[in-house]
Design a protein around this motif. Structure first.
Motif, PDB file in Angstrom:
ATOM      1  N   GLY A 254      -3.778   2.063  -0.719  1.00  0.00           N
ATOM      2  CA  GLY A 254      -2.541   1.541  -0.158  1.00  0.00           C
ATOM      3  C   GLY A 254      -1.709   0.699  -1.101  1.00  0.00           C
ATOM      4  O   GLY A 254      -0.479   0.723  -1.026  1.00  0.00           O
ATOM      5  N   PHE A 255      -2.341  -0.042  -2.001  1.00  0.00           N
ATOM      6  CA  PHE A 255      -1.580  -0.972  -2.837  1.00  0.00           C
ATOM      7  C   PHE A 255      -1.611  -0.633  -4.325  1.00  0.00           C
ATOM      8  O   PHE A 255      -0.711  -1.019  -5.058  1.00  0.00           O
ATOM      9  CB  PHE A 255      -2.088  -2.405  -2.642  1.00  0.00           C
ATOM     10  CG  PHE A 255      -1.810  -2.929  -1.266  1.00  0.00           C
ATOM     11  CD1 PHE A 255      -0.548  -3.371  -0.922  1.00  0.00           C
ATOM     12  CD2 PHE A 255      -2.796  -2.956  -0.311  1.00  0.00           C
ATOM     13  CE1 PHE A 255      -0.283  -3.844   0.345  1.00  0.00           C
ATOM     14  CE2 PHE A 255      -2.550  -3.422   0.963  1.00  0.00           C
ATOM     15  CZ  PHE A 255      -1.287  -3.871   1.293  1.00  0.00           C
TER      16      PHE A 255
ATOM     17  N   HIS B  50      -0.454   3.842  -3.980  1.00  0.00           N
ATOM     18  CA  HIS B  50       0.801   4.036  -3.239  1.00  0.00           C
ATOM     19  C   HIS B  50       1.261   2.675  -2.749  1.00  0.00           C
ATOM     20  O   HIS B  50       0.833   2.214  -1.711  1.00  0.00           O
ATOM     21  CB  HIS B  50       0.589   4.989  -2.061  1.00  0.00           C
ATOM     22  CG  HIS B  50      -0.118   6.228  -2.460  1.00  0.00           C
ATOM     23  ND1 HIS B  50      -1.452   6.423  -2.199  1.00  0.00           N
ATOM     24  CD2 HIS B  50       0.289   7.319  -3.140  1.00  0.00           C
ATOM     25  CE1 HIS B  50      -1.821   7.596  -2.683  1.00  0.00           C
ATOM     26  NE2 HIS B  50      -0.784   8.162  -3.264  1.00  0.00           N
ATOM     27  N   HIS B  51       2.124   2.073  -3.464  1.00  0.00           N
ATOM     28  CA  HIS B  51       2.534   0.686  -3.248  1.00  0.00           C
ATOM     29  C   HIS B  51       3.004   0.414  -1.819  1.00  0.00           C
ATOM     30  O   HIS B  51       3.295   1.312  -1.063  1.00  0.00           O
ATOM     31  CB  HIS B  51       3.629   0.324  -4.244  1.00  0.00           C
ATOM     32  CG  HIS B  51       3.189   0.535  -5.656  1.00  0.00           C
ATOM     33  ND1 HIS B  51       2.333  -0.307  -6.306  1.00  0.00           N
ATOM     34  CD2 HIS B  51       3.433   1.544  -6.532  1.00  0.00           C
ATOM     35  CE1 HIS B  51       2.089   0.132  -7.515  1.00  0.00           C
ATOM     36  NE2 HIS B  51       2.749   1.266  -7.686  1.00  0.00           N
ATOM     37  N   HIS B  52       3.060  -0.847  -1.465  1.00  0.00           N
ATOM     38  CA  HIS B  52       3.567  -1.343  -0.183  1.00  0.00           C
ATOM     39  C   HIS B  52       2.644  -1.038   0.989  1.00  0.00           C
ATOM     40  O   HIS B  52       3.093  -0.975   2.132  1.00  0.00           O
ATOM     41  CB  HIS B  52       4.970  -0.815   0.101  1.00  0.00           C
ATOM     42  CG  HIS B  52       5.922  -1.030  -1.028  1.00  0.00           C
ATOM     43  ND1 HIS B  52       6.291  -2.294  -1.452  1.00  0.00           N
ATOM     44  CD2 HIS B  52       6.537  -0.149  -1.852  1.00  0.00           C
ATOM     45  CE1 HIS B  52       7.118  -2.167  -2.478  1.00  0.00           C
ATOM     46  NE2 HIS B  52       7.290  -0.894  -2.744  1.00  0.00           N
ATOM     47  N   GLY B  53       1.366  -0.801   0.739  1.00  0.00           N
ATOM     48  CA  GLY B  53       0.408  -0.605   1.816  1.00  0.00           C
ATOM     49  C   GLY B  53       0.489   0.729   2.519  1.00  0.00           C
ATOM     50  O   GLY B  53      -0.050   0.891   3.607  1.00  0.00           O
ATOM     51  N   ALA B  54       1.125   1.698   1.912  1.00  0.00           N
ATOM     52  CA  ALA B  54       1.252   3.012   2.532  1.00  0.00           C
ATOM     53  C   ALA B  54       0.090   3.895   2.086  1.00  0.00           C
ATOM     54  O   ALA B  54      -0.062   4.187   0.904  1.00  0.00           O
ATOM     55  CB  ALA B  54       2.570   3.652   2.119  1.00  0.00           C
TER      56      ALA B  54
END
Length: 119
Positions: free
Chosen positions: A69-70, A73-77
């Motif tokens: 997620g971080f 794939h940034h921003h917790g997605a």
């Protein structure tokens, strides 16, 4: 040595996985590299070394959530665009926790002359 219960191991894994993110950011490793994956594998081994072997299936996915997620794939997605690669990451992190837990499991006679068969 007191071993963490599986639920506490999962909580510790989630907390330490979140705490690892700023350290990776300072190192400039908030991107999908082997350094970030190795850091999360080391974290899983550290938590697994203080946990029961039955906690490994909780520790590995807990660390994977933050890595995917971080770091990837940034921003917790969360993203499962490459399911085989993500399954390999979860397997690696879970294996690191399980190996450390098994290596830290006490063997041999317990005080009183009985063997610890439950470990």
């Amino acid at each position: 040595m007191t071993r963490l219960a599986p639920s506490m191991s999962a909580a510790v894994a989630l907390s330490t996985s979140a705490a690892l993110l700023p350290a990776l950011a300072v190192l400039g490793e908030l991107r999908p590299t082997w350094v970030a994956l190795a850091a999360y594998a080391a974290l899983c081994a550290a938590v697994g070394g203080r946990s029961r072997p039955s906690a490994a299936p909780l520790i590995g996915p807990s660390a994977w959530l933050f890595h995917n997620g971080f770091v990837e794939h940034h921003h917790g997605a969360l993203d499962l665009a490459a399911p085989a690669a993500e399954a390999a990451h979860v397997l690696l992190l879970t294996s690191a926790a399980l190996a450390a837990a098994l290596l830290a499991t006490p063997r041999g006679p317990r005080p009183g002359g009985r063997y610890d068969l439950a470990a």
